[in-house]
Design a protein around this motif. Structure first.
Motif, PDB file in Angstrom:
ATOM      1  N   LEU A   1       8.179   5.036  -1.104  1.00 15.82           N
ATOM      2  CA  LEU A   1       8.745   3.912  -1.850  1.00 15.82           C
ATOM      3  C   LEU A   1       9.782   3.166  -1.023  1.00 15.82           C
ATOM      4  O   LEU A   1       9.809   1.925  -1.006  1.00 15.82           O
ATOM      5  N   LEU A   2      10.641   3.888  -0.319  1.00 12.80           N
ATOM      6  CA  LEU A   2      11.680   3.242   0.472  1.00 12.80           C
ATOM      7  C   LEU A   2      11.097   2.480   1.651  1.00 12.80           C
ATOM      8  O   LEU A   2      11.473   1.326   1.915  1.00 12.80           O
ATOM      9  N   VAL A   3      10.168   3.101   2.368  1.00  8.49           N
ATOM     10  CA  VAL A   3       9.559   2.429   3.518  1.00  8.49           C
ATOM     11  C   VAL A   3       8.712   1.243   3.058  1.00  8.49           C
ATOM     12  O   VAL A   3       8.759   0.151   3.659  1.00  8.49           O
TER      13      VAL A   3
ATOM     14  N   VAL B   1       0.838  -1.209   0.000  1.00  9.63           N
ATOM     15  CA  VAL B   1       0.000   0.000   0.000  1.00  9.63           C
ATOM     16  C   VAL B   1       0.870   1.255   0.000  1.00  9.63           C
ATOM     17  O   VAL B   1       0.643   2.201  -0.778  1.00  9.63           O
ATOM     18  N   LEU B   2       1.898   1.289   0.856  1.00 13.03           N
ATOM     19  CA  LEU B   2       2.776   2.460   0.899  1.00 13.03           C
ATOM     20  C   LEU B   2       3.542   2.630  -0.414  1.00 13.03           C
ATOM     21  O   LEU B   2       3.710   3.755  -0.910  1.00 13.03           O
ATOM     22  N   ALA B   3       4.001   1.514  -0.991  1.00  9.67           N
ATOM     23  CA  ALA B   3       4.740   1.601  -2.252  1.00  9.67           C
ATOM     24  C   ALA B   3       3.843   2.081  -3.389  1.00  9.67           C
ATOM     25  O   ALA B   3       4.276   2.882  -4.238  1.00  9.67           O
TER      26      ALA B   3
ATOM     27  N   CYS C   1       8.700   0.483 -10.605  1.00 11.27           N
ATOM     28  CA  CYS C   1       7.560   0.338  -9.693  1.00 11.27           C
ATOM     29  C   CYS C   1       6.479  -0.559 -10.289  1.00 11.27           C
ATOM     30  O   CYS C   1       5.855  -1.349  -9.573  1.00 11.27           O
ATOM     31  N   VAL C   2       6.245  -0.440 -11.585  1.00 14.23           N
ATOM     32  CA  VAL C   2       5.248  -1.304 -12.236  1.00 14.23           C
ATOM     33  C   VAL C   2       5.673  -2.764 -12.137  1.00 14.23           C
ATOM     34  O   VAL C   2       4.875  -3.646 -11.779  1.00 14.23           O
TER      35      VAL C   2
ATOM     36  N   LEU D   1       7.939  -4.585   2.656  1.00 14.53           N
ATOM     37  CA  LEU D   1       7.623  -5.729   1.809  1.00 14.53           C
ATOM     38  C   LEU D   1       8.731  -6.770   1.846  1.00 14.53           C
ATOM     39  O   LEU D   1       8.472  -7.979   1.868  1.00 14.53           O
ATOM     40  N   HIS D   2       9.971  -6.324   1.864  1.00 13.04           N
ATOM     41  CA  HIS D   2      11.097  -7.259   1.912  1.00 13.04           C
ATOM     42  C   HIS D   2      11.156  -7.974   3.259  1.00 13.04           C
ATOM     43  O   HIS D   2      11.389  -9.185   3.321  1.00 13.04           O
TER      44      HIS D   2
END
Length: 222
Positions: free
Chosen positions: A176-178, A12-14, A91-92, A183-184
């Motif tokens: 994107l970073l958070v 969601v954040l990304a 990102c896609v 996710l990782h």
């Protein structure tokens, strides 16, 4: 084990960072004309972006025009174009892999959790790379604007200030970073960690039995 909550929160954040990055890339609000010097002309304001510039007047009329030549743009603007587009494409790809590797989806079946976790980790890394790739043009453009603003050799009408798109771009980089990091972390390997213990115990059990069986005949003869 893979954590569904962290995976969903990271996605969601990304995605929010990706949407904000797309808006920043298209918005002509990277640079705004600075009002410095003794003569202030506030009848019109010039906005500059990566793809076009807009002239806003106090009457409410706004006129936008795309750049005539790409090669005539400054080096920072040309690099910003390439890096922002590359970041959005990453990102896609990361979004597709992240959805396929999420624990709550059934894209790869329920019996292939190890491969899904691997895809989730790859998606997180791609979001991190995309965030760093987007951060470079934002910081570079801000540095050029600040450097030219305090340069006494540049005329006052040619000086610019930081536009609102840069601040939104910094926020998109943070998302994107958070999101990529969550996710990782949430896509850890689902393989059980107790397998080596059971395997070692299974290998150790037959030896004492075999040794015991081998010693029993010797004791009987004695």
């Amino acid at each position: 084990m893979a954590t569904t909550g962290l995976q969903l929160l990271g996605l969601v954040l990304a995605v929010m960072g990706w949407v904000c990055g797309a808006l920043v890339c298209a918005a002509p609000l990277w640079r705004v004309s600075a009002f410095v010097g003794g003569e202030l002309v506030i009848a019109q304001v010039l906005w500059e972006g990566l793809w076009m510039n807009c002239l806003s007047q106090t009457t409410g009329h706004i006129q936008c025009k795309s750049y005539d030549s790409t090669l005539a743009l400054p080096t920072s603007a040309q690099a910003a174009r390439g890096l922002t587009v590359l970041s959005l494409l990453l990102c896609v790809l990361a979004l597709i892999l992240g959805v396929a590797g999420a624990k709550c989806t059934h894209c790869m079946g329920d019996n292939n959790q190890a491969s899904k976790a691997r895809l989730g980790r790859i998606a997180g890394v791609l979001f991190l790379v995309a965030g760093l790739a987007y951060l470079i043009p934002i910081c570079w453009t801000a540095y050029v604007i600040i450097r030219d603003f305090y340069n006494p050799n540049i005329a006052a009408p040619l000086k610019r200030e930081l536009g609102p798109a840069l601040y939104l771009g910094w926020g998109a980089c943070v998302l994107l970073l958070v999101g990529g990091a969550l996710l990782h972390v949430g896509s850890s390997s689902p393989v059980g960690r107790t397998r080596p213990v059971f395997g070692g115990a299974a290998k150790d059990n037959p030896h004492p039995g075999a040794a015991g069986e081998g010693r029993q005949p010797e004791k009987s003869f004695v």
